[in-house]
Design an enzyme around this catalytic site. Structure first.
Site, PDB file in Angstrom:
ATOM      1  N   GLU A  48       0.834  -1.210   0.000  1.00  0.00           N
ATOM      2  CA  GLU A  48       0.000   0.000   0.000  1.00  0.00           C
ATOM      3  C   GLU A  48       0.864   1.254   0.000  1.00  0.00           C
ATOM      4  O   GLU A  48       0.631   2.191  -0.766  1.00  0.00           O
ATOM      5  CB  GLU A  48      -0.905   0.026   1.246  1.00  0.00           C
ATOM      6  CG  GLU A  48      -1.907  -1.110   1.361  1.00  0.00           C
ATOM      7  CD  GLU A  48      -2.957  -1.113   0.262  1.00  0.00           C
ATOM      8  OE1 GLU A  48      -3.065  -0.124  -0.468  1.00  0.00           O
ATOM      9  OE2 GLU A  48      -3.664  -2.131   0.123  1.00  0.00           O
ATOM     10  N   ASN A  52       1.308   3.971  -3.092  1.00  0.00           N
ATOM     11  CA  ASN A  52       0.996   5.387  -2.903  1.00  0.00           C
ATOM     12  C   ASN A  52       2.143   6.288  -3.359  1.00  0.00           C
ATOM     13  O   ASN A  52       1.911   7.328  -3.987  1.00  0.00           O
ATOM     14  CB  ASN A  52       0.670   5.663  -1.427  1.00  0.00           C
ATOM     15  CG  ASN A  52      -0.780   5.311  -1.102  1.00  0.00           C
ATOM     16  OD1 ASN A  52      -1.569   4.999  -2.002  1.00  0.00           O
ATOM     17  ND2 ASN A  52      -1.130   5.362   0.173  1.00  0.00           N
ATOM     18  N   ARG A 108      -9.322   3.943  -7.875  1.00  0.00           N
ATOM     19  CA  ARG A 108      -8.684   3.724  -6.579  1.00  0.00           C
ATOM     20  C   ARG A 108      -9.773   3.709  -5.516  1.00  0.00           C
ATOM     21  O   ARG A 108     -10.778   4.407  -5.606  1.00  0.00           O
ATOM     22  CB  ARG A 108      -7.652   4.799  -6.247  1.00  0.00           C
ATOM     23  CG  ARG A 108      -6.522   4.883  -7.273  1.00  0.00           C
ATOM     24  CD  ARG A 108      -5.205   5.218  -6.615  1.00  0.00           C
ATOM     25  NE  ARG A 108      -4.734   4.100  -5.837  1.00  0.00           N
ATOM     26  CZ  ARG A 108      -4.101   3.038  -6.352  1.00  0.00           C
ATOM     27  NH1 ARG A 108      -3.869   2.945  -7.633  1.00  0.00           N
ATOM     28  NH2 ARG A 108      -3.721   2.067  -5.567  1.00  0.00           N
TER      29      ARG A 108
END
Ligand SMILES: Nc1ncnc2c1ncn2[C@@H]1O[C@H](COP(=O)(O)OP(=O)(O)O)[C@@H](O)[C@H]1O
Ligand SMILES: Nc1ncnc2c1ncn2[C@@H]1O[C@H](COP(=O)(O)OP(=O)(O)O)[C@@H](O)[C@H]1O
Lengths: 153, 111, 153, 111
Positions: A48, A52, A108
């Site tokens: 994650e 990002n 997203r």
């Protein structure tokens, strides 16, 4: 913070490297004999943060991601940080809310920070606009009852 | 990631194989939309038994494909979910739109 | 040298980290879809260099090992370097001879450099006494006929 | 690394399991010497079928154990060697002191 074992790595911010970073962090954690679930949690949380940095921090442009992993003196807590030098986050509190995303058209989900929070024991995000973002996570890998003491290293 | 599928009556079973992350998502979306619109199934069943990794990027991919399927009046189910992917499904409320189904339920309900 | 993808890592010079470094390098190389034999060769060569830094370079004392891996522009050649800042090697040519070892009582075989040479396509060792040692290796991962081009990254 | 063994007549079969490198070498040496001197076998057979990794540190470990065995008048053989470990054996000339043996040879010659 003093670590009894640590590594840091710097890697091109390309999505092809996500699997590599996940595997590298997992390979380091193997010394603690973690459960499969613990390793899965760590891989997901790291993924994650790295996603990002690539997608939001650098918006697909070139850049470096710095990942550091340290084993704390208790011999069972891992501290992971993922840092980029990209656009930064103007409002961290808002960004961390579940379902908040600035890229909805990109499909997203806005669940990245929520997953990181759920899959680790501690999450700290610091960011400065145009300077970059630093995500720090802590996870206790104690379920198997194994810990490492300094003498073994 | 690899994507395999089989069509039986109007049920399209899609096997997601490998790792679903930002790297594999772009191709996966394209390929899945293609398969779905080619076959126009009444029911889509995602078999995740060989999905070894998925993060929140995967949530977006699956919700997107749910929308594709719904636009064609199809229903979506999932089966064979590993423990860590199950946690993500629960967290995102994904089971509300694509229920988990067991082998038995599949035989009785879908066909 | 320009790379189309790369990472570098710095890790504590502890033997518990050997498996981690091997796995990290292997995980990066996976993007090239190497054969099992190619991955095995790379893991072995990297392991030799890392062992040498721990055992000879730092003689078991604390230190850092820096490993960098770059994918060359041809999309199929990997360059790996392993660097330490330890005692260095006074006579590199002699050190690289098969069966030469300064630690025979330790049951070392003196085969480390020979293995690195055999398992890679190119090996370059530079060292300075009290400064440290740098081992550079090149390996073509072309056997599967896969290569990566810059557009895919 | 894990070490398992079985004794049948005077043949000690030792299974090296996992990765043999500098990290695992210290314990491996100790444990192997212990097993060999406890059992004083006429023949030692290293089964490497589950050895997933070995580098040149392993050469030293095996030569050292060959010496331990020889001091007790034992012979050493190896079997089930993977391709990459085979390359190291060849390079180091290890087969000269511990020949590779197949299942058939084992039945005929060793016992
Ligand atoms: N490293 C980063 N750099 C810049 N912005 C970021 C970064 N990480 C997260 N953000 C911002 O925070 C928002 C929420 O992130 P997240 O919870 O991971 O959801 P998602 O990635 O699905 O948008 C992102 O949409 C983005 O605006
Ligand atoms: N990183 C290093 N730092 C200092 N000396 C080294 C280093 N690498 C190798 N050497 C020297 O070179 C010799 C030969 O190395 P090698 O071929 O790997 O065999 P071995 O490690 O079994 O001794 C070593 O015994 C040591 O004296």
């Amino acid at each position: 913070m003093k670590y009894i074992n640590q590594f840091s790595l710097s890697v091109d911010a390309k999505s092809i490297n996500e699997g590599f970073v996940r595997s590298a962090v997992a390979a380091f954690c193997v010394q603690l004999n973690p459960t499969i679930e613990e390793i899965g949690d760590i891989k997901t949380a790291v993924s994650e943060a790295v996603t990002n940095s690539i997608v939001h921090g650098y918006k697909g442009k070139d850049g470096q991601i710095v990942v550091t992993v340290g084993l704390c003196e208790d011999g069972k807590t891992i501290e992971i940080s993922v840092q980029d030098f990209g656009v930064g986050i103007p409002d961290v509190e808002q960004a961390m809310q579940t379902f908040f995303t600035t890229s909805p058209t990109d499909e997203r989900s806005g669940m990245g920070f929520t997953v990181m929070e759920a899959f680790t024991d501690d999450l700290l995000v610091t960011s400065e606009v145009n300077k970059g973002t630093l995500v720090k996570m802590k996870k206790l890998l104690g379920a198997n009852g194994n810990e490492i003491d300094n003498e073994q290293l | 990631m690899e994507i395999l599928y089989s069509l039986e009556k109007s049920t399209l079973t899609i096997f997601l194989i490998g790792e679903l992350d930002e790297f594999s998502a772009v191709n996966a979306k394209q390929k899945l939309d293609q398969i779905i619109s080619d076959n126009k199934p009444q029911t889509i069943l995602f078999d995740l038994s060989r999905l070894s990794f998925m993060d929140s990027t995967g949530i977006g991919v699956l919700i997107g494909r749910y929308k594709t399927a719904k636009a064609l009046n199809g229903k979506v189910y999932v089966k064979n979910i590993s423990r860590s992917i199950d946690k993500i499904f629960l967290m995102a409320g994904l089971y509300d739109i694509m229920p988990k189904i067991s082998y038995k339920e599949q035989k009785n309900e879908i066909h």
